[in-house]
Design an enzyme around this catalytic site. Structure first.
Site, PDB file in Angstrom:
ATOM      1  N   SER A   1       0.813  -1.228   0.000  1.00 15.51           N
ATOM      2  CA  SER A   1       0.000   0.000   0.000  1.00 15.51           C
ATOM      3  C   SER A   1       0.834   1.260   0.000  1.00 15.51           C
ATOM      4  O   SER A   1       0.385   2.314  -0.436  1.00 15.51           O
ATOM      5  CB  SER A   1      -0.928   0.006   1.224  1.00 15.51           C
ATOM      6  OG  SER A   1      -0.180   0.001   2.421  1.00 15.51           O
TER       7      SER A   1
ATOM      8  N   VAL B   1      -1.294 -10.914   6.640  1.00 18.93           N
ATOM      9  CA  VAL B   1      -0.449 -11.987   6.090  1.00 18.93           C
ATOM     10  C   VAL B   1       0.099 -12.930   7.165  1.00 18.93           C
ATOM     11  O   VAL B   1       0.683 -13.966   6.833  1.00 18.93           O
ATOM     12  CB  VAL B   1       0.713 -11.438   5.219  1.00 18.93           C
ATOM     13  CG1 VAL B   1       0.206 -10.935   3.891  1.00 18.93           C
ATOM     14  CG2 VAL B   1       1.528 -10.389   5.958  1.00 18.93           C
TER      15      VAL B   1
ATOM     16  N   ASN C   1       7.060  -8.451   1.414  1.00 24.64           N
ATOM     17  CA  ASN C   1       7.581  -7.159   1.864  1.00 24.64           C
ATOM     18  C   ASN C   1       6.893  -6.639   3.129  1.00 24.64           C
ATOM     19  O   ASN C   1       7.417  -5.753   3.796  1.00 24.64           O
ATOM     20  CB  ASN C   1       7.405  -6.161   0.703  1.00 24.64           C
ATOM     21  CG  ASN C   1       7.534  -4.726   1.137  1.00 24.64           C
ATOM     22  OD1 ASN C   1       8.631  -4.229   1.350  1.00 24.64           O
ATOM     23  ND2 ASN C   1       6.401  -4.038   1.290  1.00 24.64           N
TER      24      ASN C   1
ATOM     25  N   TYR D   1      12.606  -7.704  15.866  1.00 28.81           N
ATOM     26  CA  TYR D   1      12.700  -7.352  14.436  1.00 28.81           C
ATOM     27  C   TYR D   1      13.946  -7.995  13.807  1.00 28.81           C
ATOM     28  O   TYR D   1      13.871  -8.600  12.727  1.00 28.81           O
ATOM     29  CB  TYR D   1      12.748  -5.829  14.323  1.00 28.81           C
ATOM     30  CG  TYR D   1      12.743  -5.278  12.921  1.00 28.81           C
ATOM     31  CD1 TYR D   1      11.564  -5.182  12.189  1.00 28.81           C
ATOM     32  CD2 TYR D   1      13.913  -4.817  12.332  1.00 28.81           C
ATOM     33  CE1 TYR D   1      11.553  -4.649  10.912  1.00 28.81           C
ATOM     34  CE2 TYR D   1      13.918  -4.280  11.058  1.00 28.81           C
ATOM     35  CZ  TYR D   1      12.727  -4.197  10.349  1.00 28.81           C
ATOM     36  OH  TYR D   1      12.738  -3.664   9.077  1.00 28.81           O
TER      37      TYR D   1
ATOM     38  N   ALA E   1      15.598 -10.595  14.826  1.00 33.01           N
ATOM     39  CA  ALA E   1      15.418 -12.058  14.765  1.00 33.01           C
ATOM     40  C   ALA E   1      14.531 -12.429  13.584  1.00 33.01           C
ATOM     41  O   ALA E   1      14.805 -13.397  12.858  1.00 33.01           O
ATOM     42  CB  ALA E   1      14.816 -12.574  16.072  1.00 33.01           C
TER      43      ALA E   1
ATOM     44  N   LYS F   1      14.156 -10.790  10.796  1.00 37.19           N
ATOM     45  CA  LYS F   1      14.841 -10.537   9.522  1.00 37.19           C
ATOM     46  C   LYS F   1      15.986 -11.535   9.296  1.00 37.19           C
ATOM     47  O   LYS F   1      16.255 -11.931   8.161  1.00 37.19           O
ATOM     48  CB  LYS F   1      15.340  -9.092   9.477  1.00 37.19           C
ATOM     49  CG  LYS F   1      14.214  -8.052   9.517  1.00 37.19           C
ATOM     50  CD  LYS F   1      13.220  -8.220   8.371  1.00 37.19           C
ATOM     51  CE  LYS F   1      12.204  -7.087   8.278  1.00 37.19           C
ATOM     52  NZ  LYS F   1      11.278  -7.247   7.158  1.00 37.19           N
TER      53      LYS F   1
HETATM   54  N1  LIG Z   1      12.091   1.639   5.937  1.00 41.96           N
HETATM   55  C1  LIG Z   1      13.242   1.099   6.272  1.00 41.96           C
HETATM   56  O1  LIG Z   1      14.216   1.776   6.648  1.00 41.96           O
HETATM   57  C2  LIG Z   1      13.426  -0.388   6.161  1.00 41.96           C
HETATM   58  C3  LIG Z   1      14.709  -0.894   6.396  1.00 41.96           C
HETATM   59  C4  LIG Z   1      14.908  -2.256   6.296  1.00 41.96           C
HETATM   60  C5  LIG Z   1      13.860  -3.096   5.999  1.00 41.96           C
HETATM   61  N2  LIG Z   1      12.614  -2.579   5.795  1.00 41.96           N
HETATM   62  C6  LIG Z   1      11.549  -3.528   5.499  1.00 41.96           C
HETATM   63  O2  LIG Z   1      10.928  -3.171   4.283  1.00 41.96           O
HETATM   64  C7  LIG Z   1       9.559  -3.599   4.310  1.00 41.96           C
HETATM   65  C8  LIG Z   1       8.661  -2.431   3.952  1.00 41.96           C
HETATM   66  O3  LIG Z   1       8.905  -1.389   4.889  1.00 41.96           O
HETATM   67  P1  LIG Z   1       8.368   0.095   4.713  1.00 41.96           P
HETATM   68  O4  LIG Z   1       9.379   0.974   5.324  1.00 41.96           O
HETATM   69  O5  LIG Z   1       7.919   0.321   3.322  1.00 41.96           O
HETATM   70  O6  LIG Z   1       7.114   0.029   5.719  1.00 41.96           O
HETATM   71  P2  LIG Z   1       5.714   0.817   5.750  1.00 41.96           P
HETATM   72  O7  LIG Z   1       5.359   0.905   7.191  1.00 41.96           O
HETATM   73  O8  LIG Z   1       5.772   2.064   4.929  1.00 41.96           O
HETATM   74  O9  LIG Z   1       4.715  -0.236   5.012  1.00 41.96           O
HETATM   75  C9  LIG Z   1       4.459  -1.488   5.590  1.00 41.96           C
HETATM   76  C10 LIG Z   1       3.486  -2.255   4.731  1.00 41.96           C
HETATM   77  O10 LIG Z   1       3.275  -3.551   5.342  1.00 41.96           O
HETATM   78  C11 LIG Z   1       1.880  -3.771   5.463  1.00 41.96           C
HETATM   79  N3  LIG Z   1       1.572  -4.629   6.604  1.00 41.96           N
HETATM   80  C12 LIG Z   1       1.868  -4.437   7.906  1.00 41.96           C
HETATM   81  N4  LIG Z   1       1.360  -5.446   8.641  1.00 41.96           N
HETATM   82  C13 LIG Z   1       0.720  -6.286   7.791  1.00 41.96           C
HETATM   83  C14 LIG Z   1      -0.018  -7.495   7.935  1.00 41.96           C
HETATM   84  N5  LIG Z   1      -0.197  -8.044   9.142  1.00 41.96           N
HETATM   85  N6  LIG Z   1      -0.550  -8.075   6.833  1.00 41.96           N
HETATM   86  C15 LIG Z   1      -0.380  -7.511   5.603  1.00 41.96           C
HETATM   87  N7  LIG Z   1       0.312  -6.384   5.397  1.00 41.96           N
HETATM   88  C16 LIG Z   1       0.860  -5.774   6.481  1.00 41.96           C
HETATM   89  C17 LIG Z   1       1.277  -2.382   5.645  1.00 41.96           C
HETATM   90  O11 LIG Z   1      -0.130  -2.402   5.375  1.00 41.96           O
HETATM   91  C18 LIG Z   1       2.100  -1.603   4.628  1.00 41.96           C
HETATM   92  O12 LIG Z   1       1.568  -1.823   3.338  1.00 41.96           O
HETATM   93  C19 LIG Z   1       9.310  -4.148   5.719  1.00 41.96           C
HETATM   94  O13 LIG Z   1       9.440  -5.556   5.697  1.00 41.96           O
HETATM   95  C20 LIG Z   1      10.427  -3.536   6.524  1.00 41.96           C
HETATM   96  O14 LIG Z   1      10.749  -4.310   7.645  1.00 41.96           O
HETATM   97  C21 LIG Z   1      12.373  -1.238   5.866  1.00 41.96           C
END
Ligand SMILES: NC(=O)c1ccc[n+]([C@@H]2O[C@H](COP(=O)([O-])OP(=O)(O)OC[C@H]3O[C@@H](n4cnc5c(N)ncnc54)[C@H](O)[C@@H]3O)[C@@H](O)[C@H]2O)c1
Length: 253
Positions: A19, A70, A96, A161, A163, A165
């Protein structure tokens, strides 16, 4: 090499957490090839997802969205049954979706632990298992799991978190080995510190602490992560599997 795809029909791409943030940007990367895109999210409302859908459909993309948790094995299986009955195939799965519940281990509740492990790691099992048979039948497919640099380095306040990842990395390598002979690649992308809503909530002091450790000297953009994800799903990456690609400005080498 994924030899499942005729090259005529647009690929069917499922993106969890699609989203907003990184997931939304990955969707736009696939929009460039006119893929058929299925977004999965679990935001409290559909506002962000509607915006993403609108921007995709304005580009002439066939896209749809589902609000599904999910971490629920049952709901994920129902979701994928629906996707298969509609599209008959899934070419790409991007795991993701992710959340944080940061606090020092001393203060971490059982709920903080369970929620993060369920959404970040169990979800990857749920979705991967739901598509694996179809991809084997199709004789090909691409999967990319979004991990994090902290799965490799650890980070105070993120035992749950980190753990989850690190678990994604082990899962990725194992499934990659199980399906390598079936034309399916499974890789992980481990972003560093990326400018999205997830990091926007961090206190300024924590942000500055991160920035001071990044050799490139800035946060990453969602586009820089999406480019790596998209490349892993391109024909040029057909010989790359079981890898963790770090996109972190040099934060971890
Ligand atoms: N932003 C960062 O710095 C960063 C760094 C490393 C890893 N990540 C990883 O990248 C991915 C995306 O992160 P982001 O920063 O875009 O996050 P965000 O918070 O902008 O978006 C998270 C998304 O996950 C969805 N989501 C959350 N819980 C859910 C569930 N139970 N079922 C279905 N969907 C669910 C939300 O609806 C949203 O679409 C994540 O896995 C995050 O851990 C992000």
């Amino acid at each position: 090499m994924d030899n499942s795809h005729s090259g005529f029909d647009p690929r069917v791409v499922v993106i969890t957490g699609g989203s907003k943030g990184i997931g939304r940007t990955v969707a736009h990367a696939f929009a460039a090839e006119k893929a058929r895109i299925v977004l999965v999210h679990y935001d409290p409302d559909d506002a962000a997802c509607d915006e993403t859908l609108k921007s995709l459909t304005e580009k002439g993309i066939e896209a749809e969205a589902h609000r599904v948790d999910v971490s629920s094995f049952r709901d994920v299986n129902t979701l994928f049954e629906n996707i298969f009955s509609r599209f008959k195939r899934i070419d790409v799965l991007i795991n993701n979706a992710g959340i944080t519940r940061d606090t020092l281990l001393m203060r971490m509740t059982e709920q903080d632990w369970d929620a993060v492990l369920a959404v970040n790691l169990k979800s990857v099992f749920n979705c991967t298992q739901a598509v694996i048979r179809a991809m084997i039948r199709q004789k090909g497919g691409r999967m990319v799991n979004i991990a994090s640099v902290v799965g490799q380095t650890g980070n105070p306040g993120q035992a749950n978190y980190a753990a989850s990842k690190a678990g994604i990395m082990g899962f990725t390598k194992t499934v990659a080995k199980e399906v390598a002979g079936r034309g399916i690649t499974v890789n992980a992308v481990a972003p560093g510190f990326v400018d999205t809503e997830m990091t926007a909530v961090l206190p300024e002091k924590v942000k500055q602490g991160f920035l001071s450790q990044i050799p490139i000297g800035r946060m990453g953009t969602p586009e820089e992560v999406a480019d790596a994800v998209y490349w892993l799903c391109s024909p040029g990456a057909g010989y790359v599997t079981g890898q963790v690609i770090h996109v972190n400005g040099g934060l971890f080498m």
